[in-house]
Design an enzyme around this catalytic site. Structure first.
Site, PDB file in Angstrom:
ATOM      1  N   HIS A  55      -5.474   0.379 -17.291  1.00 55.74           N
ATOM      2  CA  HIS A  55      -5.036  -0.509 -16.213  1.00 55.74           C
ATOM      3  C   HIS A  55      -4.966  -1.963 -16.683  1.00 55.74           C
ATOM      4  CE1 HIS A  55      -9.434  -1.143 -15.327  1.00 55.74           C
ATOM      5  NE2 HIS A  55      -8.997  -2.325 -14.923  1.00 55.74           N
ATOM      6  N   ASP A  59      -7.964   6.445 -17.810  1.00 61.91           N
ATOM      7  CA  ASP A  59      -7.885   4.981 -17.835  1.00 61.91           C
ATOM      8  C   ASP A  59      -8.350   4.444 -19.187  1.00 61.91           C
ATOM      9  OD1 ASP A  59      -7.524   2.373 -17.010  1.00 61.91           O
ATOM     10  OD2 ASP A  59      -9.374   2.290 -15.834  1.00 61.91           O
ATOM     11  N   GLN A  72     -14.378  -8.251 -11.688  1.00 57.29           N
ATOM     12  CA  GLN A  72     -13.051  -8.569 -12.167  1.00 57.29           C
ATOM     13  C   GLN A  72     -13.063  -9.269 -13.513  1.00 57.29           C
ATOM     14  OE1 GLN A  72     -14.404  -9.818  -9.186  1.00 57.29           O
ATOM     15  NE2 GLN A  72     -13.026 -11.365  -8.362  1.00 57.29           N
ATOM     16  N   GLY A  73     -12.129  -8.832 -14.355  1.00 58.15           N
ATOM     17  CA  GLY A  73     -12.028  -9.368 -15.690  1.00 58.15           C
ATOM     18  C   GLY A  73     -12.867  -8.626 -16.705  1.00 58.15           C
ATOM     19  N   ASP A  74     -13.877  -7.877 -16.246  1.00 62.34           N
ATOM     20  CA  ASP A  74     -14.657  -7.041 -17.154  1.00 62.34           C
ATOM     21  C   ASP A  74     -13.906  -5.749 -17.486  1.00 62.34           C
ATOM     22  OD1 ASP A  74     -16.939  -8.637 -17.510  1.00 62.34           O
ATOM     23  OD2 ASP A  74     -17.757  -7.985 -15.604  1.00 62.34           O
ATOM     24  N   SER A  75     -12.806  -5.498 -16.801  1.00 62.51           N
ATOM     25  CA  SER A  75     -12.013  -4.295 -17.034  1.00 62.51           C
ATOM     26  C   SER A  75     -11.817  -4.024 -18.523  1.00 62.51           C
ATOM     27  CB  SER A  75     -10.632  -4.441 -16.395  1.00 62.51           C
ATOM     28  OG  SER A  75     -10.682  -4.314 -15.007  1.00 62.51           O
TER      29      SER A  75
END
Length: 270
Positions: A83, A128, A221-224
């Site tokens: 993602h 993912d 968020q952003g740690d994805s």
């Protein structure tokens, strides 16, 4: 009418436990503005060289940009979430950074070098995982690879063990500025059966690994795409959490690396 009612009740019963009680959301999708908003909520500051395998990934497309994390798994390969690569035209890779804006060096890589899983499904958060092929990098104290699990360990559940997640950014749901330093947090792995009580068995499959998030300590968020490591081995890549927020106390989920060992080897040779 009675037949219809029975059918509806049967479908409802069949779907119980399959569908999520809480909507899953990718950390990337929490971002409402075009800014770097990676985060470990209520984590600790990392010291230089503590996570040499961690990279920052600044993705861009014609319409927007977003920030993710990733893990160095070889001198020409970075592992992240599908993602994160999905829809991107290119990525700038930040190597060896503890202070987010001060990497040892960067590389710009075009989407032609992305190896996104061919069966990634955003709707069910399935498969993912992505690999990014890079120019060769030299390893040092601040830039180095993380080991992958042995292919023979593909059935390990890791339940009850404590692993470490890392990333950059905000430190609470109310924070308005990103963190200056790389953050990390220790998280305890839970069973998929327990995680399914929140997200359902359609979402939490054998491809997924979940952790508990007590005391509002979590990824967000952003740690994805960033790493979840256990004893120096990469066992997860940050995938999704609860739409109720990063400090909601709901489990967070990672792509289970052991499930994808053959896929990783087939593409990278690692």
């Amino acid at each position: 009418m009675k037949v219809f009612v029975v059918l509806v009740l049967a479908l409802a019963s069949a779907s119980a436990g399959l569908l999520p009680n809480v909507a899953p959301v990718h950390p990337r999708d929490r971002v409402s503005t075009q800014s770097i908003t990676g985060r470990i909520t209520n984590g600790k500051d990392a010291v230089a060289g503590q996570f040499p395998y961690q990279v920052g990934l600044s993705f861009s497309s014609s319409a927007s940009s977003w920030w993710c994390g990733g893990s160095i798994i070889g001198n020409k390969w970075v592992l992240t979430a599908a993602h994160c690569t999905d829809g991107a035209a290119s990525v700038t890779i930040y190597y060896g950074a503890t202070v987010r804006t001060r990497p040892e060096f960067t590389q710009i890589v075009s989407a032609s070098k992305f190896r996104q899983h061919e069966n990634y499904m955003a709707l069910t958060v399935r498969n993912d995982i992505s690999l990014i092929q890079t120019s060769s990098v030299s390893f040092s104290a601040s830039v180095n690879k993380i080991n992958l699990p042995a292919i023979s360990s593909r059935y390990s559940t890791y339940e009850g063990k404590t692993a470490v997640a890392s990333g950059w950014g905000l430190t609470s749901d109310s924070a308005t500025a990103v963190a200056r330093d790389l953050q990390y947090v220790d998280l305890t792995i839970i069973s998929n059966a327990l995680c399914q009580k929140t997200f359902g068995s359609m979402i939490v499959t054998s491809r997924v690994l979940c952790v508990a998030t007590p005391n509002k300590s979590s990824t967000c968020q952003g740690d994805s795409g960033g790493p979840l490591a256990l004893d120096g081995v990469l066992i997860g890549a940050t995938s999704f959490g609860s739409a109720d927020g990063c400090e909601s106390g709901a489990p967070v989920a990672f792509t289970r690396i052991t499930y994808f060992r053959d896929w990783i080897k087939g593409i990278s040779g690692i």
